[in-house]
Design a protein around this motif. Structure first.
Motif, mmCIF file in Angstrom:
data_model
loop_
_atom_site.group_PDB
_atom_site.id
_atom_site.type_symbol
_atom_site.label_atom_id
_atom_site.label_comp_id
_atom_site.label_asym_id
_atom_site.label_seq_id
_atom_site.Cartn_x
_atom_site.Cartn_y
_atom_site.Cartn_z
ATOM 1 N N PHE A 1 0.964 -1.240 0.021
ATOM 2 C CA PHE A 1 -0.017 0.184 0.097
ATOM 3 C C PHE A 1 0.918 1.256 -0.159
ATOM 4 O O PHE A 1 0.369 2.455 -0.638
ATOM 5 C CB PHE A 1 -1.034 0.007 1.180
ATOM 6 C CG PHE A 1 -2.234 -0.892 1.088
ATOM 7 C CD1 PHE A 1 -3.373 -0.623 0.191
ATOM 8 C CD2 PHE A 1 -1.981 -2.086 1.587
ATOM 9 C CE1 PHE A 1 -4.270 -1.459 0.010
ATOM 10 C CE2 PHE A 1 -3.147 -3.043 1.521
ATOM 11 C CZ PHE A 1 -4.323 -2.569 0.781
ATOM 12 N N THR A 2 2.122 1.210 0.453
ATOM 13 C CA THR A 2 3.055 2.249 0.491
ATOM 14 C C THR A 2 3.742 2.738 -0.740
ATOM 15 O O THR A 2 4.343 3.487 -0.975
ATOM 16 C CB THR A 2 4.260 2.115 1.591
ATOM 17 O OG1 THR A 2 4.987 1.059 1.318
ATOM 18 C CG2 THR A 2 3.190 2.024 3.040
ATOM 19 N N GLN A 3 3.708 1.425 -1.827
ATOM 20 C CA GLN A 3 4.164 1.393 -2.782
ATOM 21 C C GLN A 3 3.387 1.804 -4.214
ATOM 22 O O GLN A 3 3.807 1.726 -5.239
ATOM 23 C CB GLN A 3 4.836 0.167 -3.357
ATOM 24 C CG GLN A 3 6.037 -0.382 -1.990
ATOM 25 C CD GLN A 3 6.555 -1.692 -2.056
ATOM 26 O OE1 GLN A 3 6.022 -2.293 -3.152
ATOM 27 N NE2 GLN A 3 7.118 -1.922 -1.260
ATOM 28 N N LEU A 4 2.045 1.987 -3.778
ATOM 29 C CA LEU A 4 1.185 2.647 -4.877
ATOM 30 C C LEU A 4 1.527 3.932 -5.528
ATOM 31 O O LEU A 4 1.992 4.730 -5.123
ATOM 32 C CB LEU A 4 -0.329 2.564 -4.289
ATOM 33 C CG LEU A 4 -0.808 1.409 -3.745
ATOM 34 C CD1 LEU A 4 -2.114 1.783 -3.219
ATOM 35 C CD2 LEU A 4 -0.941 0.378 -4.602
ATOM 36 N N GLN A 5 1.438 3.695 -7.025
ATOM 37 C CA GLN A 5 1.832 5.002 -7.505
ATOM 38 C C GLN A 5 0.779 5.730 -8.123
ATOM 39 O O GLN A 5 -0.361 5.361 -8.827
ATOM 40 C CB GLN A 5 2.387 4.189 -9.097
ATOM 41 C CG GLN A 5 2.801 5.373 -10.009
ATOM 42 C CD GLN A 5 3.522 5.055 -11.440
ATOM 43 O OE1 GLN A 5 3.543 3.520 -11.591
ATOM 44 N NE2 GLN A 5 3.625 5.794 -12.302
ATOM 45 N N TRP A 6 0.779 7.034 -7.762
ATOM 46 C CA TRP A 6 -0.209 7.767 -8.030
ATOM 47 C C TRP A 6 -0.041 8.973 -8.970
ATOM 48 O O TRP A 6 -0.784 9.787 -9.247
ATOM 49 C CB TRP A 6 -0.506 8.604 -6.610
ATOM 50 C CG TRP A 6 -1.084 7.807 -5.624
ATOM 51 C CD1 TRP A 6 -0.397 7.375 -4.568
ATOM 52 C CD2 TRP A 6 -2.540 7.287 -5.546
ATOM 53 N NE1 TRP A 6 -1.216 6.342 -3.808
ATOM 54 C CE2 TRP A 6 -2.339 6.546 -4.260
ATOM 55 C CE3 TRP A 6 -3.639 7.339 -5.963
ATOM 56 C CZ2 TRP A 6 -3.420 5.603 -3.823
ATOM 57 C CZ3 TRP A 6 -4.602 6.439 -5.780
ATOM 58 C CH2 TRP A 6 -4.732 5.741 -4.698
ATOM 59 N N THR A 7 1.168 8.860 -9.498
ATOM 60 C CA THR A 7 1.506 9.802 -10.791
ATOM 61 C C THR A 7 1.108 9.045 -11.813
ATOM 62 O O THR A 7 1.383 8.004 -12.424
ATOM 63 C CB THR A 7 3.354 9.981 -10.835
ATOM 64 O OG1 THR A 7 3.444 10.349 -9.677
ATOM 65 C CG2 THR A 7 3.437 10.728 -11.939
ATOM 66 N N PRO A 8 0.164 9.751 -12.933
ATOM 67 C CA PRO A 8 -0.329 9.241 -14.003
ATOM 68 C C PRO A 8 0.671 8.973 -15.092
ATOM 69 O O PRO A 8 1.891 9.774 -15.243
ATOM 70 C CB PRO A 8 -1.024 10.459 -14.854
ATOM 71 C CG PRO A 8 -1.362 11.315 -13.529
ATOM 72 C CD PRO A 8 -0.230 11.433 -12.734
#
Length: 311
Positions: A192-199
């Motif tokens: 969950f800390t490694q989720l990518q939120w940059t498009p």
């Protein structure tokens, strides 16, 4: 009354759904069902088709006899040939339909603790496969407040318990598998800390972009028609379609923010757009709408054939 056109004859025919189901089986066979043993995926697909059929029946989404909601869902889903091999995708697809089915069944019932628990348990279970699926939890809360009117204090608590339960059970399973290393349970949640939120739009291919464009066109055409003619539908049906429109807008926004998660989010968008498109096709009778339907059918068949060829 204006005369029936080809779109109306097809939408109201009792043969439409059986023919569409046969078509769906044919697409799966051509895509490699037997060669790759996609039986679990096919079972999830047809379970979701039945759930859509049931959702349409109990809510009377079309005010005339029509199986176009289920038929539209089959036709649109069969375009996404690249999703067929994914077992997790099939589970998410089925979960998405069941979530909306359960949600609509709780209309105006603020004491629907059990149903709310199952809705959020399904969201949580799907997120065990794809963490980004948790993005649909805020959407369901929003719908429960604004259109379904089923959020009360107890149902909210039930939603929290539903979200927690699958993770609690899975943590217990991991601990049972390896009781000597309890820290492995916490290590699972590190993703969950490694989720990518940059498009990352480079992850989208041509087939995905064309399919998304098709869904957006169907959404806008169907939504405009619905809002113009919604006064003829019952209040409950209007609220359900409002929920579907909000769901489609929310999911499209998520796709813009997280295009790299296209294959996770597209299931919910397809499910939301199918009834909206079916409402337009079944209840319009103009020459322009008939031409639009014929072009749409040709585009759907062409895209399906193209994706089968690519696969």
């Amino acid at each position: 009354m204006s005369r029936k056109r080809i779109q109306n004859i097809i939408a109201e025919s009792r043969k439409t759904l059986p023919i569409t189901i046969i078509y769906g089986v044919g697409v799966w066979l051509l895509a490699g069902l037997t060669q790759h043993n996609w039986w679990i995926q096919l079972a999830c697909f047809f379970a979701s088709v039945y759930a859509m059929f049931y959702l349409n029946n109990i809510n009377m989404l079309i005010r005339i006899y029509s199986r176009s909601v289920t038929a539209a869902y089959i036709l649109l889903t069969c375009i996404t040939v690249w999703l067929f091999p994914s077992i997790s995708g099939g589970i998410i697809q089925l979960s998405s339909v069941l979530i909306l089915l359960l949600l609509f069944s709780s209309y105006q019932d603020t004491d629907s603790k059990g149903i709310t628990f199952y809705i959020f348990a399904l969201i949580s279970m799907a997120s065990l496969l794809e963490p980004y699926y948790l993005l649909f939890a805020p959407l369901v809360w929003l719908l429960m407040v604004t259109t379904i009117y089923s959020l009360g204090f107890r149902s909210f608590l039930a939603s929290l318990i539903g979200l927690i339960t699958p993770y609690w059970l899975y943590a217990g399973y991991l601990l049972f598998q390896d009781p000597m290393h309890p820290m492995l349970v916490l290590a699972y949640f590190d993703h969950f800390t490694q989720l990518q939120w940059t498009p990352d739009y480079n992850t989208l291919n041509l087939s995905q972009m064309i399919y998304l464009g098709l869904l957006v066109v169907l959404f806008f055409v169907g939504s405009i028609h619905f809002w113009i003619t919604s006064y003829m539908d019952k209040v409950r049906v209007r609220q359900i379609y409002a929920s579907l429109i909000i769901t489609a807008l929310y999911t499209t926004t998520c796709l813009v923010i997280l295009p790299q998660e296209f294959n996770v989010l597209i299931y919910m968008l397809t499910i939301a757009v199918s009834p909206i498109a079916a409402h337009f096709i079944s209840l319009t009778r103009s020459k322009a709408s008939n031409i639009f339907f014929m072009v749409l059918l040709a585009v759907v068949l062409l895209l399906t054939g193209m994706n089968l060829w690519i696969s």
